[in-house]
Design a protein around this motif. Structure first.
Motif, PDB file in Angstrom:
ATOM      1  N   MET A 268       6.853  -4.883   4.350  1.00 36.92           N
ATOM      2  CA  MET A 268       6.272  -5.931   3.518  1.00 36.92           C
ATOM      3  C   MET A 268       4.777  -5.681   3.374  1.00 36.92           C
ATOM      4  O   MET A 268       4.102  -5.338   4.345  1.00 36.92           O
ATOM      5  CB  MET A 268       6.501  -7.297   4.150  1.00 36.92           C
ATOM      6  N   CYS A 269       4.278  -5.835   2.175  1.00 38.38           N
ATOM      7  CA  CYS A 269       2.839  -5.726   1.923  1.00 38.38           C
ATOM      8  C   CYS A 269       2.147  -6.962   2.500  1.00 38.38           C
ATOM      9  O   CYS A 269       2.551  -8.089   2.230  1.00 38.38           O
ATOM     10  CB  CYS A 269       2.582  -5.639   0.422  1.00 38.38           C
ATOM     11  N   ASN A 270       1.098  -6.733   3.260  1.00 34.29           N
ATOM     12  CA  ASN A 270       0.372  -7.860   3.856  1.00 34.29           C
ATOM     13  C   ASN A 270      -0.656  -8.472   2.921  1.00 34.29           C
ATOM     14  O   ASN A 270      -1.342  -9.418   3.312  1.00 34.29           O
ATOM     15  CB  ASN A 270      -0.277  -7.428   5.173  1.00 34.29           C
ATOM     16  N   LEU A 271      -0.761  -7.953   1.709  1.00 32.93           N
ATOM     17  CA  LEU A 271      -1.628  -8.591   0.708  1.00 32.93           C
ATOM     18  C   LEU A 271      -0.816  -9.545  -0.164  1.00 32.93           C
ATOM     19  O   LEU A 271      -1.108 -10.715  -0.262  1.00 32.93           O
ATOM     20  CB  LEU A 271      -2.312  -7.535  -0.167  1.00 32.93           C
ATOM     21  N   CYS A 272       0.217  -9.018  -0.825  1.00 29.41           N
ATOM     22  CA  CYS A 272       0.979  -9.833  -1.776  1.00 29.41           C
ATOM     23  C   CYS A 272       2.310 -10.329  -1.206  1.00 29.41           C
ATOM     24  O   CYS A 272       3.008 -11.083  -1.860  1.00 29.41           O
ATOM     25  CB  CYS A 272       1.207  -9.059  -3.062  1.00 29.41           C
ATOM     26  N   LYS A 273       2.662  -9.884   0.005  1.00 31.02           N
ATOM     27  CA  LYS A 273       3.887 -10.296   0.711  1.00 31.02           C
ATOM     28  C   LYS A 273       5.160  -9.816   0.022  1.00 31.02           C
ATOM     29  O   LYS A 273       6.236 -10.368   0.248  1.00 31.02           O
ATOM     30  CB  LYS A 273       3.942 -11.820   0.922  1.00 31.02           C
TER      31      LYS A 273
ATOM     32  N   PHE B 192       0.056  -2.127   3.032  1.00 33.25           N
ATOM     33  CA  PHE B 192      -0.177  -2.632   1.680  1.00 33.25           C
ATOM     34  C   PHE B 192       0.763  -1.911   0.710  1.00 33.25           C
ATOM     35  O   PHE B 192       1.223  -0.802   1.003  1.00 33.25           O
ATOM     36  CB  PHE B 192      -1.611  -2.363   1.223  1.00 33.25           C
ATOM     37  N   CYS B 193       0.966  -2.495  -0.477  1.00 30.04           N
ATOM     38  CA  CYS B 193       1.696  -1.789  -1.529  1.00 30.04           C
ATOM     39  C   CYS B 193       1.013  -0.442  -1.742  1.00 30.04           C
ATOM     40  O   CYS B 193      -0.211  -0.391  -1.894  1.00 30.04           O
ATOM     41  CB  CYS B 193       1.656  -2.574  -2.842  1.00 30.04           C
ATOM     42  N   GLU B 194       1.793   0.638  -1.770  1.00 27.42           N
ATOM     43  CA  GLU B 194       1.165   1.960  -1.869  1.00 27.42           C
ATOM     44  C   GLU B 194       0.452   2.163  -3.197  1.00 27.42           C
ATOM     45  O   GLU B 194      -0.494   2.941  -3.287  1.00 27.42           O
ATOM     46  CB  GLU B 194       2.175   3.074  -1.629  1.00 27.42           C
TER      47      GLU B 194
ATOM     48  N   LEU C 239      -1.001  -2.441  -6.511  1.00 25.25           N
ATOM     49  CA  LEU C 239      -0.857  -3.292  -7.698  1.00 25.25           C
ATOM     50  C   LEU C 239      -0.493  -4.724  -7.313  1.00 25.25           C
ATOM     51  O   LEU C 239       0.157  -5.443  -8.077  1.00 25.25           O
ATOM     52  CB  LEU C 239       0.187  -2.700  -8.646  1.00 25.25           C
ATOM     53  N   CYS C 240      -0.932  -5.152  -6.171  1.00 25.01           N
ATOM     54  CA  CYS C 240      -0.577  -6.478  -5.648  1.00 25.01           C
ATOM     55  C   CYS C 240      -0.934  -7.601  -6.625  1.00 25.01           C
ATOM     56  O   CYS C 240      -0.145  -8.519  -6.831  1.00 25.01           O
ATOM     57  CB  CYS C 240      -1.279  -6.707  -4.316  1.00 25.01           C
ATOM     58  N   SER C 241      -2.128  -7.510  -7.200  1.00 24.65           N
ATOM     59  CA  SER C 241      -2.558  -8.559  -8.120  1.00 24.65           C
ATOM     60  C   SER C 241      -1.628  -8.657  -9.334  1.00 24.65           C
ATOM     61  O   SER C 241      -1.315  -9.756  -9.797  1.00 24.65           O
ATOM     62  CB  SER C 241      -3.994  -8.289  -8.568  1.00 24.65           C
TER      63      SER C 241
HETATM   64 ZN   LIG Z   1       1.120  -5.753  -2.260  1.00 20.94          ZN
END
Ligand SMILES: [Zn+2]
Length: 79
Positions: free
Chosen positions: A1-6, A33-35, A38-40
């Motif tokens: 799981m990405c810890n920025l965007c979950k 994080f998403c590799e 592109l979390c935003s």
């Molecule tokens: Zn992310």
């Protein structure tokens, strides 16, 4: 799981980012994080999101604030 965007990616799509800890140069810190970072875009559903995500009760603006806070927390302590 990405810890920025979950976002939950499964076996691919998330990567461990590692840097030296500014508070202790003998120590490394890391976070997943998403590799593609592109979390935003992902929280706004402007790029593909893997299926079977957990539903959240917070809105896009709250998710954006969470991304900023998590990123600041990570980058404040790394080179
Ligand atoms: Zn992310």
């Amino acid at each position: 799981m990405c810890n920025l965007c979950k976002t939950i990616h499964g076996n691919q799509g998330v990567r461990l980012f590692v840097a030296e800890d500014t508070r202790n140069p003998n120590r490394k810190i890391g976070n997943d994080f998403c590799e593609d970072l592109l979390c935003s875009l992902r929280i706004r559903r402007l790029v593909a999101v893997p299926p079977n995500q957990m539903s959240e009760t917070i809105g896009i603006e709250e998710k954006a604030v969470r991304i900023i806070e998590e990123a600041e927390r990570f980058f404040d302590h790394c080179y």
